[in-house]
Design a protein around this motif. Structure first.
Motif, PDB file in Angstrom:
ATOM      1  N   ARG A  18      37.235 -35.542 -29.367  1.00  0.00           N
ATOM      2  CA  ARG A  18      35.932 -35.588 -30.013  1.00  0.00           C
ATOM      3  C   ARG A  18      35.759 -36.940 -30.709  1.00  0.00           C
ATOM      4  O   ARG A  18      36.693 -37.429 -31.346  1.00  0.00           O
ATOM      5  CB  ARG A  18      35.793 -34.495 -31.077  1.00  0.00           C
ATOM      6  CG  ARG A  18      36.277 -33.112 -30.647  1.00  0.00           C
ATOM      7  CD  ARG A  18      35.426 -32.527 -29.524  1.00  0.00           C
ATOM      8  NE  ARG A  18      35.715 -31.122 -29.336  1.00  0.00           N
ATOM      9  CZ  ARG A  18      36.000 -30.563 -28.173  1.00  0.00           C
ATOM     10  NH1 ARG A  18      36.045 -31.301 -27.080  1.00  0.00           N
ATOM     11  NH2 ARG A  18      36.243 -29.282 -28.078  1.00  0.00           N
ATOM     12  N   GLU A  19      34.575 -37.516 -30.604  1.00  0.00           N
ATOM     13  CA  GLU A  19      34.308 -38.777 -31.279  1.00  0.00           C
ATOM     14  C   GLU A  19      33.171 -38.592 -32.273  1.00  0.00           C
ATOM     15  O   GLU A  19      32.331 -39.466 -32.444  1.00  0.00           O
ATOM     16  CB  GLU A  19      33.992 -39.861 -30.242  1.00  0.00           C
ATOM     17  CG  GLU A  19      35.146 -40.057 -29.268  1.00  0.00           C
ATOM     18  CD  GLU A  19      35.043 -41.352 -28.501  1.00  0.00           C
ATOM     19  OE1 GLU A  19      34.129 -42.130 -28.785  1.00  0.00           O
ATOM     20  OE2 GLU A  19      35.895 -41.561 -27.635  1.00  0.00           O
ATOM     21  N   PHE A  20      33.160 -37.448 -32.908  1.00  0.00           N
ATOM     22  CA  PHE A  20      32.169 -37.118 -33.937  1.00  0.00           C
ATOM     23  C   PHE A  20      32.801 -36.105 -34.878  1.00  0.00           C
ATOM     24  O   PHE A  20      33.922 -35.647 -34.635  1.00  0.00           O
ATOM     25  CB  PHE A  20      30.887 -36.559 -33.306  1.00  0.00           C
ATOM     26  CG  PHE A  20      31.120 -35.420 -32.350  1.00  0.00           C
ATOM     27  CD1 PHE A  20      31.334 -34.133 -32.811  1.00  0.00           C
ATOM     28  CD2 PHE A  20      31.134 -35.635 -30.977  1.00  0.00           C
ATOM     29  CE1 PHE A  20      31.549 -33.074 -31.949  1.00  0.00           C
ATOM     30  CE2 PHE A  20      31.347 -34.587 -30.093  1.00  0.00           C
ATOM     31  CZ  PHE A  20      31.549 -33.303 -30.578  1.00  0.00           C
ATOM     32  N   ASP A  21      32.095 -35.772 -35.944  1.00  0.00           N
ATOM     33  CA  ASP A  21      32.585 -34.784 -36.913  1.00  0.00           C
ATOM     34  C   ASP A  21      32.454 -33.394 -36.291  1.00  0.00           C
ATOM     35  O   ASP A  21      31.391 -32.789 -36.330  1.00  0.00           O
ATOM     36  CB  ASP A  21      31.768 -34.889 -38.207  1.00  0.00           C
ATOM     37  CG  ASP A  21      32.299 -33.990 -39.305  1.00  0.00           C
ATOM     38  OD1 ASP A  21      33.071 -33.061 -38.996  1.00  0.00           O
ATOM     39  OD2 ASP A  21      31.920 -34.196 -40.467  1.00  0.00           O
ATOM     40  N   GLU A  22      33.535 -32.921 -35.710  1.00  0.00           N
ATOM     41  CA  GLU A  22      33.467 -31.646 -34.983  1.00  0.00           C
ATOM     42  C   GLU A  22      33.146 -30.473 -35.900  1.00  0.00           C
ATOM     43  O   GLU A  22      32.406 -29.557 -35.518  1.00  0.00           O
ATOM     44  CB  GLU A  22      34.781 -31.377 -34.244  1.00  0.00           C
ATOM     45  CG  GLU A  22      34.706 -30.102 -33.407  1.00  0.00           C
ATOM     46  CD  GLU A  22      35.923 -29.921 -32.522  1.00  0.00           C
ATOM     47  OE1 GLU A  22      35.788 -29.256 -31.487  1.00  0.00           O
ATOM     48  OE2 GLU A  22      37.006 -30.442 -32.872  1.00  0.00           O
ATOM     49  N   GLU A  23      33.697 -30.496 -37.096  1.00  0.00           N
ATOM     50  CA  GLU A  23      33.424 -29.376 -38.012  1.00  0.00           C
ATOM     51  C   GLU A  23      31.939 -29.300 -38.327  1.00  0.00           C
ATOM     52  O   GLU A  23      31.390 -28.197 -38.473  1.00  0.00           O
ATOM     53  CB  GLU A  23      34.234 -29.540 -39.307  1.00  0.00           C
ATOM     54  CG  GLU A  23      35.707 -29.202 -39.146  1.00  0.00           C
ATOM     55  CD  GLU A  23      35.942 -27.784 -38.641  1.00  0.00           C
ATOM     56  OE1 GLU A  23      35.234 -26.875 -39.114  1.00  0.00           O
ATOM     57  OE2 GLU A  23      36.811 -27.593 -37.786  1.00  0.00           O
ATOM     58  N   ARG A  24      31.283 -30.421 -38.430  1.00  0.00           N
ATOM     59  CA  ARG A  24      29.842 -30.429 -38.712  1.00  0.00           C
ATOM     60  C   ARG A  24      29.069 -29.829 -37.542  1.00  0.00           C
ATOM     61  O   ARG A  24      28.143 -29.037 -37.732  1.00  0.00           O
ATOM     62  CB  ARG A  24      29.372 -31.855 -38.980  1.00  0.00           C
ATOM     63  CG  ARG A  24      27.906 -31.959 -39.421  1.00  0.00           C
ATOM     64  CD  ARG A  24      27.551 -33.392 -39.769  1.00  0.00           C
ATOM     65  NE  ARG A  24      26.173 -33.507 -40.209  1.00  0.00           N
ATOM     66  CZ  ARG A  24      25.769 -33.300 -41.455  1.00  0.00           C
ATOM     67  NH1 ARG A  24      26.657 -32.958 -42.378  1.00  0.00           N
ATOM     68  NH2 ARG A  24      24.505 -33.426 -41.790  1.00  0.00           N
ATOM     69  N   SER A  27      29.836 -26.034 -37.420  1.00  0.00           N
ATOM     70  CA  SER A  27      29.150 -25.343 -38.510  1.00  0.00           C
ATOM     71  C   SER A  27      27.660 -25.215 -38.220  1.00  0.00           C
ATOM     72  O   SER A  27      27.054 -24.155 -38.456  1.00  0.00           O
ATOM     73  CB  SER A  27      29.376 -26.109 -39.820  1.00  0.00           C
ATOM     74  OG  SER A  27      28.656 -25.512 -40.880  1.00  0.00           O
ATOM     75  N   SER A  28      27.074 -26.271 -37.702  1.00  0.00           N
ATOM     76  CA  SER A  28      25.648 -26.230 -37.346  1.00  0.00           C
ATOM     77  C   SER A  28      25.403 -25.241 -36.217  1.00  0.00           C
ATOM     78  O   SER A  28      24.411 -24.503 -36.220  1.00  0.00           O
ATOM     79  CB  SER A  28      25.172 -27.624 -36.926  1.00  0.00           C
ATOM     80  OG  SER A  28      25.301 -28.554 -37.986  1.00  0.00           O
ATOM     81  N   SER A  50      23.149 -31.120 -37.048  1.00  0.00           N
ATOM     82  CA  SER A  50      24.453 -31.775 -37.213  1.00  0.00           C
ATOM     83  C   SER A  50      24.348 -33.298 -37.276  1.00  0.00           C
ATOM     84  O   SER A  50      25.249 -33.971 -37.775  1.00  0.00           O
ATOM     85  CB  SER A  50      25.379 -31.396 -36.053  1.00  0.00           C
ATOM     86  OG  SER A  50      24.880 -31.910 -34.826  1.00  0.00           O
ATOM     87  N   VAL A  52      24.372 -35.092 -34.612  1.00  0.00           N
ATOM     88  CA  VAL A  52      25.119 -35.579 -33.453  1.00  0.00           C
ATOM     89  C   VAL A  52      24.231 -35.452 -32.218  1.00  0.00           C
ATOM     90  O   VAL A  52      23.592 -34.419 -32.011  1.00  0.00           O
ATOM     91  CB  VAL A  52      26.422 -34.776 -33.261  1.00  0.00           C
ATOM     92  CG1 VAL A  52      27.155 -35.212 -31.994  1.00  0.00           C
ATOM     93  CG2 VAL A  52      27.326 -34.939 -34.481  1.00  0.00           C
ATOM     94  N   SER A  56      26.423 -36.265 -26.745  1.00  0.00           N
ATOM     95  CA  SER A  56      27.792 -36.153 -27.254  1.00  0.00           C
ATOM     96  C   SER A  56      28.244 -34.697 -27.292  1.00  0.00           C
ATOM     97  O   SER A  56      29.398 -34.381 -26.980  1.00  0.00           O
ATOM     98  CB  SER A  56      27.887 -36.758 -28.655  1.00  0.00           C
ATOM     99  OG  SER A  56      27.634 -38.148 -28.620  1.00  0.00           O
TER     100      SER A  56
END
Length: 207
Positions: A18-24, A27-28, A50, A52, A56
């Motif tokens: 992952r190249e992003f905030d996966e938890e965000r 959660s979204s 999110s 993102v 992505s």
């Protein structure tokens, strides 16, 4: 928790870089699927919330269905953990069940109107047509029942045969409280109802 093909599929998806905030994102996605249901929730909703980009998200999870199954698995794992923590607390089985019901009411009160339970909502919406959804929900429910039964075994409550049924009834009661919150999410009303349900179990839990 997952069984068979779903287990290996989940492992493959979670191993993707992952190249992003996966938890965000997760959660979204949880908020979208839980509040709207699978059909009405869109990847655009999740992207917007999110921050993102759609590309992505699709690149990481392949599809809306792929993202949903990961979210559902994580949600069910959190519900199992709630049961685990409740059963490990309390000096008596009755107190442990009371803490479980209290956790359920607190969860229902987190959203108004109540969002119910993502697992149960998803079973009603998708369970007949989507085997993986049924598989995840069934595995989670069986694990919840096993955790309750283990606490009953530990305190030598009732006969071994009765413990199996009693554990299932307690889990079903916790699910029923969540479903009732869709009709009436007043916290005081839910607490009163959970106390009444607990009183029905107490004679069996004290034997």
């Amino acid at each position: 928790m997952l069984l068979g093909p779903a287990s290996s599929w989940y492992a493959r998806q979670m191993s993707r870089k992952r190249e992003f905030d996966e938890e965000r994102v997760l959660s979204s996605a949880l908020d979208a699927f839980w509040s709207k249901g699978y059909t009405l929730a869109s990847m655009t909703d999740i992207s917007r919330q999110s921050g993102v980009g759609n590309g992505s998200i699709y690149g990481a999870y392949v599809s809306k269905a792929g993202l949903f199954l990961i979210v559902l698995q994580r949600y069910c794992a959190s519900r199992v953990e709630t049961v685990r923590q409740s059963m490990e607390s309390g000096q008596t089985p009755a107190e442990a069940v009371a803490r479980l019901f209290a956790a359920v009411v607190e969860d229902c009160a987190a959203h108004s109107p109540s969002w119910g339970c993502l697992m149960l909502n998803s079973m009603a919406e998708l369970g007949r047509e989507w085997p993986e959804v049924r598989e995840v929900a069934t595995a989670a429910t069986l694990e919840m029942q096993s955790l309750v039964r283990a606490r009953l075994d530990e305190d030598d409550v009732a006969s071994p045969e009765d413990r199996v049924v009693l554990a299932s009834e307690i889990v079903v009661a916790s699910h029923s409280l969540i479903q009732y919150s869709l009709l009436d999410d007043d916290v005081d009303a839910l607490r009163q109802l959970s106390a009444s349900v607990l009183s029905r179990f107490e004679p069996q839990l004290s034997r």
